[in-house]
Design an enzyme around this catalytic site. Structure first.
Site, mmCIF file in Angstrom:
data_model
loop_
_atom_site.group_PDB
_atom_site.id
_atom_site.type_symbol
_atom_site.label_atom_id
_atom_site.label_comp_id
_atom_site.label_asym_id
_atom_site.label_seq_id
_atom_site.Cartn_x
_atom_site.Cartn_y
_atom_site.Cartn_z
ATOM 1 N N PRO A 77 -23.419 -27.795 4.024
ATOM 2 C CA PRO A 77 -22.150 -27.186 4.419
ATOM 3 C C PRO A 77 -21.071 -28.241 4.603
ATOM 4 O O PRO A 77 -21.354 -29.376 4.994
ATOM 5 C CB PRO A 77 -22.489 -26.497 5.743
ATOM 6 C CG PRO A 77 -23.952 -26.246 5.671
ATOM 7 C CD PRO A 77 -24.519 -27.396 4.897
ATOM 8 N N CYS A 78 -19.824 -27.862 4.310
ATOM 9 C CA CYS A 78 -18.751 -28.862 4.247
ATOM 10 C C CYS A 78 -17.952 -28.941 5.532
ATOM 11 O O CYS A 78 -16.779 -29.272 5.503
ATOM 12 C CB CYS A 78 -17.830 -28.575 3.067
ATOM 13 S SG CYS A 78 -17.076 -26.935 3.089
ATOM 14 N N GLN A 79 -18.548 -28.624 6.679
ATOM 15 C CA GLN A 79 -17.846 -28.888 7.923
ATOM 16 C C GLN A 79 -17.651 -30.396 8.064
ATOM 17 O O GLN A 79 -18.403 -31.188 7.537
ATOM 18 C CB GLN A 79 -18.629 -28.362 9.133
ATOM 19 C CG GLN A 79 -18.534 -26.873 9.323
ATOM 20 C CD GLN A 79 -19.596 -26.156 8.532
ATOM 21 O OE1 GLN A 79 -20.425 -26.779 7.897
ATOM 22 N NE2 GLN A 79 -19.565 -24.837 8.568
ATOM 23 N N MET A 128 -13.842 -36.316 3.857
ATOM 24 C CA MET A 128 -14.106 -35.862 5.215
ATOM 25 C C MET A 128 -14.767 -36.961 6.043
ATOM 26 O O MET A 128 -15.457 -37.827 5.510
ATOM 27 C CB MET A 128 -15.031 -34.643 5.192
ATOM 28 C CG MET A 128 -14.357 -33.384 4.717
ATOM 29 S SD MET A 128 -15.533 -32.012 4.739
ATOM 30 C CE MET A 128 -14.444 -30.670 4.276
#
Length: 355
Positions: A77-79, A128
């Protein structure tokens, strides 16, 4: 080559891997409907359905790793936090458990002895920042590439790029972050860039359909849309947004003009690949979703609708004769397509292992 797949969704991205000799022996997916669809596509793969943060689920995954498993594929997941926001509310972000999901992938890497590891996600994934604990009291914000180099730089070559599906034989603009880890002494090249395929060459041969119409061709049925949006788009030229129309523009039920971004209620262009097929690709009001259309004798434009499932399959490199489980409705199919890397793109990336 035997492989394990993490965060597998419905397995759309893996459709062509058997063609290049990759055998996914086990996969993990959180959501049951997606894991059920994965089982439908790959009945010989053991699907471990559940949250990878659950120690029991993680142990099940790790049990499947034996010396013959040489490849790990993961789309965590790209959190995380963007480069712009990395100093905002830092304490809150460090405490947010979603920002540590990436580390479950690293635990699986640590438990195995993989020769090759592929981590794939949205393009901004490379920019990120993630909270990284070098010890109990020291938390830094690092990019994933920096974290991987800290942990595995002595054992693995680590390369990261943003690749776009349109450069690899797919009629869709879809940038994806690709991180490759491969053991020192092994080879893994990047795929060669190919000419773009415009929509006129990929779906231009298919018959026109208006909102709600069906054809005799498998999967080529038009969704039924709001008549007010259809009217506005009938008066919208190829490549333009209906929001720019002076007279026939998208309206609410009370006649009030709908406002939105410049790329909403917008037709695609025949001379370009499709825009990225997101999980909202069935919404006529979402970004760049409307068929390019053709100008008719009365001055209006045909195909005031989103792409049919068949057209969506074609621009996503999914086989035109694909079968889904009987329970899979159109919304589910569009959602899992929007979640996946186009399968031809993944095939071309992994086919370069050893080169």
């Amino acid at each position: 080559m035997k492989a394990i797949s993490l965060f597998s969704s419905a397995g759309i991205g893996e459709l062509f891997l058997k063609n290049i000799g990759i055998d996914i022996i086990a996969s993990n997916e959180l959501i049951k409907k997606r894991s059920d669809c994965y089982k439908f596509f790959y009945p010989e793969t053991e699907v471990i359905q559940g949250d990878i943060r659950d120690d029991k689920v993680k142990r099940e995954i790790i049990k499947k790793i034996d010396p013959s498993v040489k490849l790990l594929i993961a789309t965590p997941p790209c959190q995380g936090l963007s480069t712009l926001g990395k100093n905002k509310l830092q304490n809150h972000l460090v405490l947010d458990p979603r920002n540590y999901l990436i580390y479950n992938t690293l635990e699986v890497i640590d438990a195995g002895n993989f020769d090759y590891i592929l981590i794939e996600n949205v393009a901004r994934f490379l920019d990120m920042y993630f909270p990284y604990k070098s010890d109990l009291f020291d938390v830094n914000l690092l990019t994933l590439e920096d974290i991987l180099n800290k942990k595995y730089g002595n054992s693995y070559n680590i390369e990261a790029k943003v690749l776009n599906a349109k450069d690899y034989g797919i009629s869709q603009t879809r940038p994806r972050a690709i991180i490759k880890l491969f053991k020192k002494g092994l080879k893994w090249a990047w795929p060669e860039i190919e000419p773009e395929i415009p929509l006129k060459d990929s779906i231009g041969h298919l018959p026109s359909l208006e909102s709600g119409e069906k054809s005799d061709i498998l999967w080529h049925e038009a969704k039924e849309h709001n008549p007010r949006a259809v009217l506005a788009l009938k008066h919208t030229p190829t490549g333009k947004s209906a929001l720019k129309n002076e007279l026939h523009y998208p309206k609410k039920e009370n006649g009030e003009r709908i406002k939105g971004f410049h790329n909403t209620f917008k037709r695609m262009s025949w001379d370009e690949p499709a825009h990225a097929r997101t999980t909202y690709c069935g919404s006529i009001s979402s970004h760049n979703n409307v068929h390019p259309g053709r100008k008719l004798n009365d001055g209006t434009y045909s195909d005031a609708r989103v792409l049919t499932l068949l057209e969506t399959f074609i621009v996503s490199s999914i086989p035109e004769t694909i079968k889904f489980p009987d329970w899979a409705n159109e919304s589910f199919i569009r959602t899992v397509i929007g979640e996946c890397v186009p399968p031809l793109m993944l095939q071309k990336i992994l086919s370069k292992i050893g080169q």
